[in-house]
Design a protein around this motif. Structure first.
Motif, PDB file in Angstrom:
ATOM      1  N   LEU A  17       0.831  -1.211   0.000  1.00  0.00           N
ATOM      2  CA  LEU A  17       0.000   0.000   0.000  1.00  0.00           C
ATOM      3  C   LEU A  17       0.861   1.255   0.000  1.00  0.00           C
ATOM      4  CD1 LEU A  17      -2.789  -1.076   2.529  1.00  0.00           C
ATOM      5  CD2 LEU A  17      -3.001  -0.826   0.042  1.00  0.00           C
ATOM      6  N   LEU A  18       1.963   1.221   0.767  1.00  0.00           N
ATOM      7  CA  LEU A  18       2.862   2.377   0.797  1.00  0.00           C
ATOM      8  C   LEU A  18       3.507   2.621  -0.550  1.00  0.00           C
ATOM      9  CD1 LEU A  18       4.295   4.581   2.419  1.00  0.00           C
ATOM     10  CD2 LEU A  18       6.049   2.883   3.044  1.00  0.00           C
ATOM     11  N   ALA A  19       3.922   1.534  -1.223  1.00  0.00           N
ATOM     12  CA  ALA A  19       4.530   1.674  -2.550  1.00  0.00           C
ATOM     13  C   ALA A  19       3.538   2.226  -3.551  1.00  0.00           C
ATOM     14  CB  ALA A  19       5.057   0.310  -3.018  1.00  0.00           C
ATOM     15  N   ALA A  20       2.294   1.730  -3.489  1.00  0.00           N
ATOM     16  CA  ALA A  20       1.262   2.206  -4.417  1.00  0.00           C
ATOM     17  C   ALA A  20       0.970   3.676  -4.202  1.00  0.00           C
ATOM     18  CB  ALA A  20      -0.009   1.378  -4.248  1.00  0.00           C
ATOM     19  N   SER A  21       0.883   4.084  -2.932  1.00  0.00           N
ATOM     20  CA  SER A  21       0.603   5.498  -2.652  1.00  0.00           C
ATOM     21  C   SER A  21       1.765   6.384  -3.065  1.00  0.00           C
ATOM     22  CB  SER A  21       0.298   5.684  -1.159  1.00  0.00           C
ATOM     23  OG  SER A  21       1.419   5.325  -0.364  1.00  0.00           O
ATOM     24  N   THR A  22       2.994   5.863  -2.914  1.00  0.00           N
ATOM     25  CA  THR A  22       4.173   6.628  -3.325  1.00  0.00           C
ATOM     26  C   THR A  22       4.190   6.852  -4.830  1.00  0.00           C
ATOM     27  OG1 THR A  22       5.446   5.725  -1.488  1.00  0.00           O
ATOM     28  CG2 THR A  22       6.697   6.700  -3.315  1.00  0.00           C
ATOM     29  N   LEU A  23       3.842   5.794  -5.612  1.00  0.00           N
ATOM     30  CA  LEU A  23       3.787   5.925  -7.064  1.00  0.00           C
ATOM     31  C   LEU A  23       2.704   6.905  -7.478  1.00  0.00           C
ATOM     32  CD1 LEU A  23       4.250   2.191  -8.163  1.00  0.00           C
ATOM     33  CD2 LEU A  23       5.885   4.065  -8.451  1.00  0.00           C
ATOM     34  N   ALA A  24       1.570   6.854  -6.799  1.00  0.00           N
ATOM     35  CA  ALA A  24       0.466   7.759  -7.128  1.00  0.00           C
ATOM     36  C   ALA A  24       0.868   9.198  -6.888  1.00  0.00           C
ATOM     37  CB  ALA A  24      -0.769   7.399  -6.301  1.00  0.00           C
ATOM     38  N   LEU A  25       1.590   9.420  -5.750  1.00  0.00           N
ATOM     39  CA  LEU A  25       2.025  10.778  -5.452  1.00  0.00           C
ATOM     40  C   LEU A  25       3.107  11.232  -6.421  1.00  0.00           C
ATOM     41  CD1 LEU A  25       2.193  10.598  -1.549  1.00  0.00           C
ATOM     42  CD2 LEU A  25       0.519  11.874  -2.931  1.00  0.00           C
ATOM     43  N   ALA A  26       3.945  10.273  -6.881  1.00  0.00           N
ATOM     44  CA  ALA A  26       5.044  10.624  -7.786  1.00  0.00           C
ATOM     45  C   ALA A  26       4.529  11.113  -9.125  1.00  0.00           C
ATOM     46  CB  ALA A  26       5.954   9.424  -7.980  1.00  0.00           C
ATOM     47  N   ASP A  27       3.428  10.559  -9.609  1.00  0.00           N
ATOM     48  CA  ASP A  27       2.852  10.975 -10.890  1.00  0.00           C
ATOM     49  C   ASP A  27       1.649  11.866 -10.625  1.00  0.00           C
ATOM     50  OD1 ASP A  27       1.997  11.300 -13.436  1.00  0.00           O
ATOM     51  OD2 ASP A  27       1.989   9.181 -13.971  1.00  0.00           O
ATOM     52  N   SER A  28       1.922  13.163 -10.620  1.00  0.00           N
ATOM     53  CA  SER A  28       0.864  14.133 -10.329  1.00  0.00           C
ATOM     54  C   SER A  28       0.281  14.747 -11.587  1.00  0.00           C
ATOM     55  CB  SER A  28       1.429  15.240  -9.428  1.00  0.00           C
ATOM     56  OG  SER A  28       2.524  15.875 -10.067  1.00  0.00           O
ATOM     57  N   ARG A  29       0.527  14.125 -12.734  1.00  0.00           N
ATOM     58  CA  ARG A  29       0.062  14.688 -13.994  1.00  0.00           C
ATOM     59  C   ARG A  29      -1.459  14.615 -14.136  1.00  0.00           C
ATOM     60  NH1 ARG A  29       3.723  11.375 -18.099  1.00  0.00           N
ATOM     61  NH2 ARG A  29       3.108   9.753 -16.621  1.00  0.00           N
ATOM     62  N   GLN A  30      -2.011  15.663 -14.719  1.00  0.00           N
ATOM     63  CA  GLN A  30      -3.456  15.711 -14.940  1.00  0.00           C
ATOM     64  C   GLN A  30      -3.850  14.789 -16.090  1.00  0.00           C
ATOM     65  OE1 GLN A  30      -4.993  19.655 -15.560  1.00  0.00           O
ATOM     66  NE2 GLN A  30      -7.006  18.947 -16.236  1.00  0.00           N
ATOM     67  N   VAL A  31      -4.938  14.042 -15.893  1.00  0.00           N
ATOM     68  CA  VAL A  31      -5.433  13.120 -16.904  1.00  0.00           C
ATOM     69  C   VAL A  31      -6.362  13.847 -17.874  1.00  0.00           C
ATOM     70  CG1 VAL A  31      -6.803  11.040 -17.312  1.00  0.00           C
ATOM     71  CG2 VAL A  31      -5.205  11.127 -15.390  1.00  0.00           C
ATOM     72  N   VAL A  32      -6.234  13.528 -19.167  1.00  0.00           N
ATOM     73  CA  VAL A  32      -7.091  14.102 -20.211  1.00  0.00           C
ATOM     74  C   VAL A  32      -7.846  12.972 -20.893  1.00  0.00           C
ATOM     75  CG1 VAL A  32      -7.171  15.453 -22.338  1.00  0.00           C
ATOM     76  CG2 VAL A  32      -5.412  15.916 -20.626  1.00  0.00           C
ATOM     77  N   ASN A  33      -9.138  13.185 -21.112  1.00  0.00           N
ATOM     78  CA  ASN A  33      -9.948  12.225 -21.871  1.00  0.00           C
ATOM     79  C   ASN A  33     -11.105  12.986 -22.519  1.00  0.00           C
ATOM     80  OD1 ASN A  33     -11.002   9.938 -22.988  1.00  0.00           O
ATOM     81  ND2 ASN A  33     -11.734   9.057 -21.076  1.00  0.00           N
ATOM     82  N   GLU A  34     -10.809  13.616 -23.648  1.00  0.00           N
ATOM     83  CA  GLU A  34     -11.781  14.460 -24.339  1.00  0.00           C
ATOM     84  C   GLU A  34     -12.067  13.907 -25.736  1.00  0.00           C
ATOM     85  OE1 GLU A  34     -13.379  17.019 -23.259  1.00  0.00           O
ATOM     86  OE2 GLU A  34     -12.233  17.923 -21.605  1.00  0.00           O
ATOM     87  N   SER A  35     -13.305  14.090 -26.204  1.00  0.00           N
ATOM     88  CA  SER A  35     -13.682  13.609 -27.536  1.00  0.00           C
ATOM     89  C   SER A  35     -14.805  14.463 -28.089  1.00  0.00           C
ATOM     90  CB  SER A  35     -14.117  12.143 -27.459  1.00  0.00           C
ATOM     91  OG  SER A  35     -14.479  11.654 -28.734  1.00  0.00           O
ATOM     92  N   ARG A  36     -14.744  14.739 -29.396  1.00  0.00           N
ATOM     93  CA  ARG A  36     -15.792  15.511 -30.066  1.00  0.00           C
ATOM     94  C   ARG A  36     -16.074  14.891 -31.439  1.00  0.00           C
ATOM     95  NH1 ARG A  36     -15.382  17.589 -25.782  1.00  0.00           N
ATOM     96  NH2 ARG A  36     -15.406  19.818 -25.205  1.00  0.00           N
ATOM     97  N   SER A  37     -17.319  14.967 -31.863  1.00  0.00           N
ATOM     98  CA  SER A  37     -17.683  14.622 -33.240  1.00  0.00           C
ATOM     99  C   SER A  37     -17.372  15.818 -34.119  1.00  0.00           C
ATOM    100  CB  SER A  37     -19.165  14.262 -33.332  1.00  0.00           C
ATOM    101  OG  SER A  37     -19.444  13.079 -32.615  1.00  0.00           O
ATOM    102  N   VAL A  38     -16.638  15.601 -35.211  1.00  0.00           N
ATOM    103  CA  VAL A  38     -16.200  16.690 -36.072  1.00  0.00           C
ATOM    104  C   VAL A  38     -16.470  16.325 -37.527  1.00  0.00           C
ATOM    105  CG1 VAL A  38     -14.428  17.470 -34.450  1.00  0.00           C
ATOM    106  CG2 VAL A  38     -13.862  15.754 -36.184  1.00  0.00           C
ATOM    107  N   SER A  39     -16.170  17.248 -38.433  1.00  0.00           N
ATOM    108  CA  SER A  39     -16.363  16.994 -39.857  1.00  0.00           C
ATOM    109  C   SER A  39     -15.257  16.100 -40.398  1.00  0.00           C
ATOM    110  CB  SER A  39     -16.386  18.316 -40.630  1.00  0.00           C
ATOM    111  OG  SER A  39     -15.134  18.976 -40.522  1.00  0.00           O
ATOM    112  N   ALA A  40     -15.522  15.496 -41.550  1.00  0.00           N
ATOM    113  CA  ALA A  40     -14.533  14.592 -42.147  1.00  0.00           C
ATOM    114  C   ALA A  40     -13.277  15.328 -42.595  1.00  0.00           C
ATOM    115  CB  ALA A  40     -15.146  13.849 -43.329  1.00  0.00           C
ATOM    116  N   ASN A  41     -13.397  16.631 -42.912  1.00  0.00           N
ATOM    117  CA  ASN A  41     -12.241  17.426 -43.344  1.00  0.00           C
ATOM    118  C   ASN A  41     -11.936  18.539 -42.342  1.00  0.00           C
ATOM    119  OD1 ASN A  41     -14.520  18.914 -43.864  1.00  0.00           O
ATOM    120  ND2 ASN A  41     -13.850  19.652 -45.856  1.00  0.00           N
ATOM    121  N   GLU A  42     -12.085  18.232 -41.080  1.00  0.00           N
ATOM    122  CA  GLU A  42     -11.871  19.192 -39.993  1.00  0.00           C
ATOM    123  C   GLU A  42     -10.473  19.818 -40.035  1.00  0.00           C
ATOM    124  OE1 GLU A  42     -13.720  20.727 -36.255  1.00  0.00           O
ATOM    125  OE2 GLU A  42     -14.415  19.725 -38.076  1.00  0.00           O
ATOM    126  N   LYS A  43     -10.411  21.111 -39.701  1.00  0.00           N
ATOM    127  CA  LYS A  43      -9.129  21.796 -39.520  1.00  0.00           C
ATOM    128  C   LYS A  43      -8.774  21.697 -38.034  1.00  0.00           C
ATOM    129  CE  LYS A  43      -9.196  23.354 -43.792  1.00  0.00           C
ATOM    130  NZ  LYS A  43      -8.276  22.876 -44.838  1.00  0.00           N
TER     131      LYS A  43
END
Length: 324
Positions: A17-43
């Motif tokens: 548990l200590l190792a897992a919490s240490t790894l979690a604290l070590a990686d403080s990067r924000q997670v991204v998970n975004e998606s949009r429907s766009v045109s077939a020739n989107e810019k």
């Protein structure tokens, strides 16, 4: 004995548990998970200052970004409206980077429609891009660009890094400073530019333009009808196969050009060397003549029907013509 086993298991669980919490604290990067429907020739415009970035074309009409931001990032912007989409990782106004240190930089996977037009800008990091058939403009300062199956209009540039391309087609422009360009299987109209680096290409392009400054180039070309060469303090070696009447022009300053043509080549050849340059012709028995005044030399002759042309000049460099 049972009590000892329970204590041992409890200690082991605490360590896990200590190792897992240490790894979690070590990686403080924000997670991204975004998606949009766009045109077939989107810019689509993407700006990520640092990280390992993968851009992949997919069959659906979706623009998505997933992964983790740089640990120094303050957030991101994700917009999509009226055929234009944008993702930008926002950073502090002042941030110091050692670009070779990739610890906790961004790791992002970006998916775009096959027919979209994508522009990417970065500073530190590597970019892998594939499958885009609209247009691609990829630029980074410190990092490598790896590209495959890009079509239509392709522009790839890096300052301190390498460009690796496979199967690009259309109007293709590759530019590197302090790096190398490796191109295989590209077609269409190609332009290579390198400073303090090297170019190695195997191409079936109809038109090829190459420029080096303090850099060398090795070209294996097949079916290339038009070739332009320019080097300053460098060396260009070019082989032209499967074409009998090419149109070739070029110049060198304190650099060398070595050109190999098919034995059945048809071309009018005009070579000139000045300021101590030399001309070496092995396509025919014709020899260069020395100017009456000054150190310049020149050579003109015709191969076969003379339908093509080879016009090369050098200042303080060497020009060599050979048969394949």
């Amino acid at each position: 004995m049972q009590t000892i086993n329970k204590n041992w298991l409890g200690s082991l669980l605490s360590i896990v548990l200590l190792a897992a919490s240490t790894l979690a604290l070590a990686d403080s990067r924000q997670v991204v998970n975004e998606s949009r429907s766009v045109s077939a020739n989107e810019k689509i415009y993407v700006e990520v200052m640092s990280g390992e970035i993968t851009i992949k074309a997919i069959s659906g009409n979706t623009f998505s970004v997933s992964g983790k931001l740089d640990e120094k990032a303050t957030g991101y912007e994700f917009d999509s409206k009226d055929g234009f989409s944008r993702f930008e990782m926002t950073m502090p106004r002042q941030v110091n980077y050692n670009w070779k240190d990739k610890t906790n930089m961004a790791e992002l996977r970006i998916e775009v429609p096959v027919g979209s037009s994508v522009e990417f800008k970065g500073v530190n990091g590597n970019v892998t891009v594939s499958g885009i058939h609209g247009s691609s403009e990829i630029a980074t300062v410190n990092g490598q660009i790896t590209a495959s199956d890009l079509q239509n209009s392709v522009k790839l540039s890096t300052v301190n890094g390498e460009i690796k391309v496979n199967g690009a087609s259309g109007k293709v422009e590759l530019n590197s400073v302090n790096g190398e360009i490796n191109d295989e299987g590209s077609t269409g109209r190609l332009s290579y530019e390198v400073v303090n680096g090297k170019i190695k290409a195997k191409s079936q392009a109809e038109e090829v333009s190459i420029s080096t400054v303090n850099g060398d180039a090795e070209l294996e070309l097949s079916g290339t009808k038009q070739l332009k060469l320019s080097t300053v303090n460098g060396e260009i070696e070019a082989e032209l196969r499967a074409v009998s009447s090419p149109r070739i022009s070029g110049s060198s300053v304190s650099g060398d050009i070595e050109l190999k043509l098919e034995s059945n080549a048809n071309a009018r050849v005009a070579l000139k060397a000045s300021a101590g340059g030399s001309l070496d012709n092995k396509l025919s028995n014709d020899k260069a003549t020395k100017a009456k005044y000054g150190p310049s030399r020149s050579l003109q002759f015709t191969l076969g029907s003379g339908d093509g042309s080879v016009e090369l000049t050098t200042v303080s460099g060497d020009i060599k013509l050979e048969k394949l």
